[in-house]
Each structure stands twice: as C-alpha cells, then as structure tokens.
Motif scaffolding. Structure first.
Motif, short mmCIF file in Angstrom:
data_model
loop_
_atom_site.label_atom_id
_atom_site.label_comp_id
_atom_site.label_asym_id
_atom_site.label_seq_id
_atom_site.Cartn_x
_atom_site.Cartn_y
_atom_site.Cartn_z
N UNK A 1 34.87 32.23 41.97
CA UNK A 1 35.56 32.84 40.86
C UNK A 1 35.71 34.32 41.11
N UNK A 2 36.69 34.93 40.45
CA UNK A 2 36.86 36.37 40.52
C UNK A 2 35.79 37.00 39.64
N UNK A 3 35.08 38.00 40.16
CA UNK A 3 33.97 38.61 39.43
C UNK A 3 34.18 40.10 39.30
N UNK A 4 34.41 40.55 38.06
CA UNK A 4 34.56 41.98 37.78
C UNK A 4 33.24 42.49 37.22
N UNK A 19 34.04 47.22 39.98
CA UNK A 19 34.14 46.48 41.24
C UNK A 19 34.69 45.09 40.96
N UNK A 20 35.38 44.56 41.92
CA UNK A 20 35.94 43.22 41.78
C UNK A 20 35.73 42.48 43.09
N UNK A 21 35.09 41.34 43.00
CA UNK A 21 34.84 40.53 44.18
C UNK A 21 35.62 39.22 44.06
N UNK A 87 41.26 54.10 26.63
CA UNK A 87 40.98 53.27 27.81
C UNK A 87 40.08 52.09 27.47
N UNK A 88 39.58 52.04 26.25
CA UNK A 88 38.71 50.94 25.84
C UNK A 88 39.46 49.62 25.95
N UNK A 89 38.90 48.69 26.73
CA UNK A 89 39.57 47.41 26.96
C UNK A 89 38.66 46.54 27.84
N UNK A 90 39.07 45.30 28.01
CA UNK A 90 38.48 44.45 29.03
C UNK A 90 39.34 44.60 30.28
N UNK A 91 38.70 44.88 31.40
CA UNK A 91 39.42 45.12 32.64
C UNK A 91 39.30 43.91 33.57
N UNK A 112 39.47 36.09 36.21
CA UNK A 112 38.04 36.12 36.00
C UNK A 112 37.73 36.44 34.55
N UNK A 113 36.45 36.66 34.26
CA UNK A 113 36.04 36.94 32.90
C UNK A 113 36.23 38.37 32.46
#
Length: 121
Positions: A1-4, A19-21, A87-91, A112-113
């Motif tokens: 899965x994509x992991x932020x 970071x994003x893996x 800038x408050x948000x889910x990235x 991802x989540x």
C-alpha cells in the motif's frame, strides 16, 4: 500500500517534512506528486516531481514547499516550510500523474490513507 507519514500539528510559520513510500512494483520513475484534501474541498493537486527531477507547484504553495524523490527507495518527499492555517489538510501522494490543464491528476485510482497536517494560527 502507499504509505504517507510525517504529518502533525504545528503553529503558523512552522515546518514539516512528509514522506511517501510506494510498494516496489507500484513506484514509477515518471511524474509523481502530492495532493491534499479538506472536508470542504475535493482532493487538490499540490506538487509534482518529474522523471528528470523538475518540480512544479500549485501557486498556493510555491516558494514554501519543496518536493523531492528517491527512486532507489521508491519514495517521494514534501518539505513544507512557513506553513499557514490554510495548509491544514490530509496529504496524499500518488503517481504516475498526468497533466490536466494547469493541474495534475493521478492515473491510478488507488490511494493510501494520507497523513494529517494541522496548522494553528
């Protein structure tokens, strides 16, 4: 899965580095990037890093955010400086991206989540 990862709560003017893996078979050497979403808005594009390492930013973050990548590690990053309450948000991260007018969209419809960024004034 994509992991932020890397989100958190900071005061206005502070900094965070996201970071994003990506799974090894999922990462692309093509354009990759970051998006963000708030309860009031649809997911919006923030930044792109191309295969050659060129960077493109939405005007709202230009000069404050820096996107980078590590192809060997299948990761991309987002350094966020001088953060503002807006800038408050889910990235989220994703790719490959395709250009859509003045913005970008992800070719993949798998996300991802995300990681929550909260900036207080």
């Amino acid at each position: 899965q994509i992991l932020e990862t890397g989100g958190g709560s900071v005061q206005s003017g502070g900094s965070l580095k996201l970071s994003c893996e990506f799974p090894r078979g999922f990462f692309s050497t093509y354009d990759m990037g970051w998006f963000r979403q708030t309860p009031r808005k649809q997911r919006e594009w923030v930044a792109t890093i191309t295969e050659s390492g060129d960077t493109i930013y939405d005007d709202s973050v230009k000069g404050r955010f820096t996107v980078s990548r590590d192809n060997d590690a299948a990761k991309i990053f987002l350094q966020m400086d001088n953060l503002e309450p807006e800038d408050t948000a889910i990235y989220y991260c994703n790719g490959p991206l395709q250009r859509s007018g003045s913005t970008f969209t992800s070719i993949r419809d798998y996300w991802g989540g995300g990681t929550q960024v909260t900036v207080s004034s």
